[in-house]
Design a protein around this motif. Structure first.
Motif, PDB file in Angstrom:
ATOM      1  N   ALA A  93       0.856  -1.181   0.000  1.00  0.00           N
ATOM      2  CA  ALA A  93       0.000   0.000   0.000  1.00  0.00           C
ATOM      3  C   ALA A  93       0.894   1.233   0.000  1.00  0.00           C
ATOM      4  O   ALA A  93       2.083   1.154   0.334  1.00  0.00           O
ATOM      5  CB  ALA A  93      -0.929   0.012   1.217  1.00  0.00           C
ATOM      6  N   ASN A 140      -3.283  -0.675   5.966  1.00  0.00           N
ATOM      7  CA  ASN A 140      -3.782  -0.851   4.595  1.00  0.00           C
ATOM      8  C   ASN A 140      -3.018  -1.954   3.877  1.00  0.00           C
ATOM      9  O   ASN A 140      -3.601  -2.784   3.169  1.00  0.00           O
ATOM     10  CB  ASN A 140      -3.659   0.452   3.808  1.00  0.00           C
ATOM     11  CG  ASN A 140      -4.598   1.535   4.308  1.00  0.00           C
ATOM     12  OD1 ASN A 140      -5.600   1.236   4.965  1.00  0.00           O
ATOM     13  ND2 ASN A 140      -4.298   2.783   4.004  1.00  0.00           N
ATOM     14  N   GLN A 160      -5.414  -0.194  -7.294  1.00  0.00           N
ATOM     15  CA  GLN A 160      -5.786   0.761  -6.244  1.00  0.00           C
ATOM     16  C   GLN A 160      -5.613   2.199  -6.720  1.00  0.00           C
ATOM     17  O   GLN A 160      -6.319   3.098  -6.285  1.00  0.00           O
ATOM     18  CB  GLN A 160      -4.930   0.533  -4.994  1.00  0.00           C
ATOM     19  CG  GLN A 160      -5.144  -0.803  -4.305  1.00  0.00           C
ATOM     20  CD  GLN A 160      -4.242  -0.937  -3.078  1.00  0.00           C
ATOM     21  OE1 GLN A 160      -4.033   0.016  -2.347  1.00  0.00           O
ATOM     22  NE2 GLN A 160      -3.708  -2.118  -2.867  1.00  0.00           N
TER      23      GLN A 160
END
Length: 711
Positions: free
Chosen positions: A33, A46, A403
């Motif tokens: 992340a 995360n 993401q």
């Protein structure tokens, strides 16, 4: 839940935060992340959620069953580089108040190229960590033999302490000449400072160098002790924040941190400055662990992240420890795994030098903001990642597993305006030129590091890892003729893997001056081993006390003594693991010198040994280790060379050597052991991308290691 998770490895880099979870069988999963510098625990959670989702588990389910977690990161080093530490006061010998800001002369040109070092007008000194107005002197003197020449004038120590309290310092450091030989004056000043603080009703940390780093070289020792107050204390607050966040999720362990010497220590450890470069160290430990299990002896470990390219050599299964390294243009007294770093990573900025019209890469970086290609980044300067996107190396819709969505057109426009148009090139030519320049720069550094040690790349296996490593592996290894080039499938989380593979280890060092002539008799040898054993006993108490603070009894700790030795009259010593747990006899001294000469012959040459000079022990070392669970290397049955059809994700053009080529796109996780991929191809994973250009091929082995070859 049937799966039991025991170990968490963490690599909190400037760009990405990687996590590495290991279950009781040694199986592991990797998460990634974006880093969150304002609160590192956010990016860490995360990343953990990203990893555990692959096992269909939630963070709340796993943290209560974890046995330990090991952290590595760059926040402390960044704090030093940016000179954003605490307000620290310094007490030194009267007459020596300026030596910290003057520094050693080498600090004026650390980080400069050889060409710049030749021109004194380019040398500079950075602002001192402690300004002159917060530095005070006290009268005393202990000579280099440890004898008191001038008694301590305690009234001056009281006066210095009160002035520092009045100036609202957040930490006080005491560093007096030769205190490593005799700490009596330094510790008395420490006690006086603590007394003054009690009278003032204040609680701020006090650091006496002899309590932390009792080693020679005043500038190195002082800088390192200052780092404990200046940078380690605020980093400790970050670790406390992470530890508390873990406890909120049900964790029952205390966080450990990767140390510069290759082991791990608790966040509660007294000497937290030992973790200043914990991030890159994890990858080296992972490379050694992997090479031990695979039977490789000589490894060139290479790591490309968002901000830098880090290199280290492992020779005959061992890496070299530096005892007086430099870091952030400071000379230090820390045992540090010897590494070489270049300020060039995937997030490095790319500019045109206005005077030479040459392309300049780094050393500053966009960090976690990736580049212009990420519309939300706020970045306006072209980065290496922008070049990756424009050339087709990276799937803009699959970055970090989707993401983050990247915008190739934003990157094209920025490259055209900032790089291509000023140089009279097309966008593709400019971007490809940047990548080629970077690869050449990294290749030259790698070649120089290996040849500078007297070796040839053909004697080494190259491990390539880091989130951006697999994109550039072919470029910086081409023509170096490595025995093999290996990219782990978990390359993006390899430093976190190294954290999980590291031992729970504390280490303490102490400077000594033990000189024994070549014709010394038994009495001299007995005196020498007595001094060494006394130092080992002192250091062992410190090691055991650190483990006791973490809930381990002395019976749980295995001690490994060591020493630093050289021939009398030489300038450089070698670190030796002691062949004996204790030394008590003249014959034991002979065993120590034999172990030194064996190492000396391996490092230099057998013919270079010079026992006729006699021997000098310059330092004692004590390491303590408590066993911990290690990740298991994958072992899969070999299939055929042909990859399964479901692993193929179509084709995408990418620019290579002045032309566009159609590359087959493969999903890394869907490939089977034994599969062979011919270039041009791109192998994608959520956290990294492996580029296989035309003329190259790669094979995935049973351990999920890709072997890259130039046909």
């Amino acid at each position: 839940m049937t799966r039991r998770i025991q170990v968490l490895g963490i690599d909190a880099g400037g760009t990405m935060t990687d996590t590495f979870f290991v279950d009781t069988d040694g199986n592991f999963v990797v998460g990634k992340a974006q880093s969150t510098p304002h609160d590192e625990s956010v990016g860490l959670i995360n990343s953990s959620a990203d990893a555990l989702a692959q096992w269909n588990l939630a963070v709340e389910d796993v943290f209560p069953q974890l046995v330990t977690a090991v952290y590595s990161g760059t926040s402390m080093l960044n704090r030093i580089v940016q000179r954003k530490g605490l307000r620290v006061g310094l007490i030194v010998n009267r007459g020596m108040e300026d030596f910290h800001r003057m520094g050693r002369s080498i600090q004026s040109y650390l980080g400069y190229s050889y060409e710049d070092r030749l021109h004194l007008n380019t040398h500079r000194y950075d602002p001192p960590l402690v300004p002159r107005e917060l530095t005070f002197g006290v009268t005393e003197r202990i000579d280099l033999f440890g004898n008191i020449v001038i008694p301590l004038r305690e009234n001056e120590a009281y006066e210095a302490a009160r002035k520092l309290v009045e100036r609202n310092v957040e930490g006080i450091v005491i560093s007096l000449l030769h205190s490593y030989k005799n700490p009596v004056h330094e510790r008395r000043v420490r006690d006086i400072v603590l007394e003054v603080l009690r009278e003032a009703g204040q609680e701020i940390p006090v650091f006496a160098s002899s309590d932390y780093y009792p080693v020679r070289k005043e500038s190195h020792r002082t800088n390192t002790t200052i780092l404990e107050a200046y940078a380690a204390e605020p980093s400790r607050r970050t670790l406390v924040q992470i530890n508390e966040r873990f406890k909120q999720l049900g964790a029952r362990f205390d966080l450990r941190v990767m140390a510069s010497h290759g082991g791990t220590i608790s966040w509660k450890a007294k000497e937290l400055a030992r973790t200043v470069v914990s991030g890159p160290i994890g990858g080296v430990i992972g490379a050694r662990s992997l090479s031990e299990r695979l039977g490789y002896r000589n490894i060139a470990a290479t790591d490309i992240g968002g901000t830098s390219f880090d290199m280290a050599l492992i020779v005959q299964g061992q890496f070299t420890i530096q005892h007086d390294p430099d870091m952030a243009r400071l000379v230090l007294s820390l045992p540090l795994v010897q590494m070489d770093s270049v300020g060039s990573g995937a997030g490095s900025y790319v500019r045109i030098d206005p005077y030479t019209q040459a392309i300049k890469i780094g050393p500053d970086s966009a960090g976690y903001r990736v580049g212009v290609c990420w519309p939300e980044s706020g970045v306006e300067t072209v980065t290496i990642s922008d070049c990756h996107v424009v050339l087709g190396y990276i799937n803009p819709d699959h970055f970090l597993g989707g993401q983050i969505k990247l915008d190739p057109e934003r990157a094209r426009k920025a490259i055209e305006e900032q790089i291509a148009r000023p140089l009279g090139l097309s966008v593709e030519e400019a971007a490809a030129g940047v990548i080629e320049l970077l690869d050449t720069r990294l290749r030259d550094h790698l070649r120089a590091m290996i040849s500078g040690k007297g070796y040839h790349p053909s004697e080494f296996v190259c491990f390539s890892y880091g989130g951006a490593g697999p994109v550039h592996t072919y470029g910086y290894t081409e023509g170096l003729d490595f025995e093999d080039v290996i990219i782990p499938a978990w390359a993006a989380g390899f430093s976190a893997f190294g954290c999980a593979a590291a031992d729970f280890e504390y280490r303490y060092d102490k400077s000594l001056d033990i000189n024994v002539a070549p014709d010394a008799g038994a009495a001299e040898k007995l005196e020498a081993v007595a001094v060494l054993q006394s130092a080992w006993n002192e250091l062992a108490e410190k090691v055991i006390e650190e483990f006791r603070l973490n809930g381990y009894s002395p019976e749980n700790v295995t001690l490994f003594p060591g020493y630093r030795m050289m021939y009398r009259g030489q300038l450089n010593d070698l670190e030796i693991n002691s062949p004996l747990a204790r030394v008590e006899t003249a014959e034991d001294w002979d065993r120590l010198t034999e172990a030194f000469e064996e190492t000396y012959a391996r490092v230099y040459a057998k013919a270079a040994r010079s026992p006729e000079l006699g021997f000098t022990i310059t330092g004692a070392i004590m390491r303590g280790i408590v066993p911990s669970v290690k990740p298991r290397i994958p072992e899969e049955p070999l299939g055929g060379a042909t990859p399964p059809k479901e692993a193929h994700r179509g084709q995408r053009p990418f620019y290579f050597r002045k032309k566009w080529v159609n590359a087959d796109i493969w999903e890394m996780d869907a490939l089977k052991a034994g599969n062979q991929i011919e270039g041009p191809a791109i192998i994608e994973a959520p956290a990294t991308t492996l580029v296989v250009p035309p003329g190259w091929s790669t094979t995935l082995d049973a351990h999920r290691l890709f072997h890259l070859k130039h046909r």
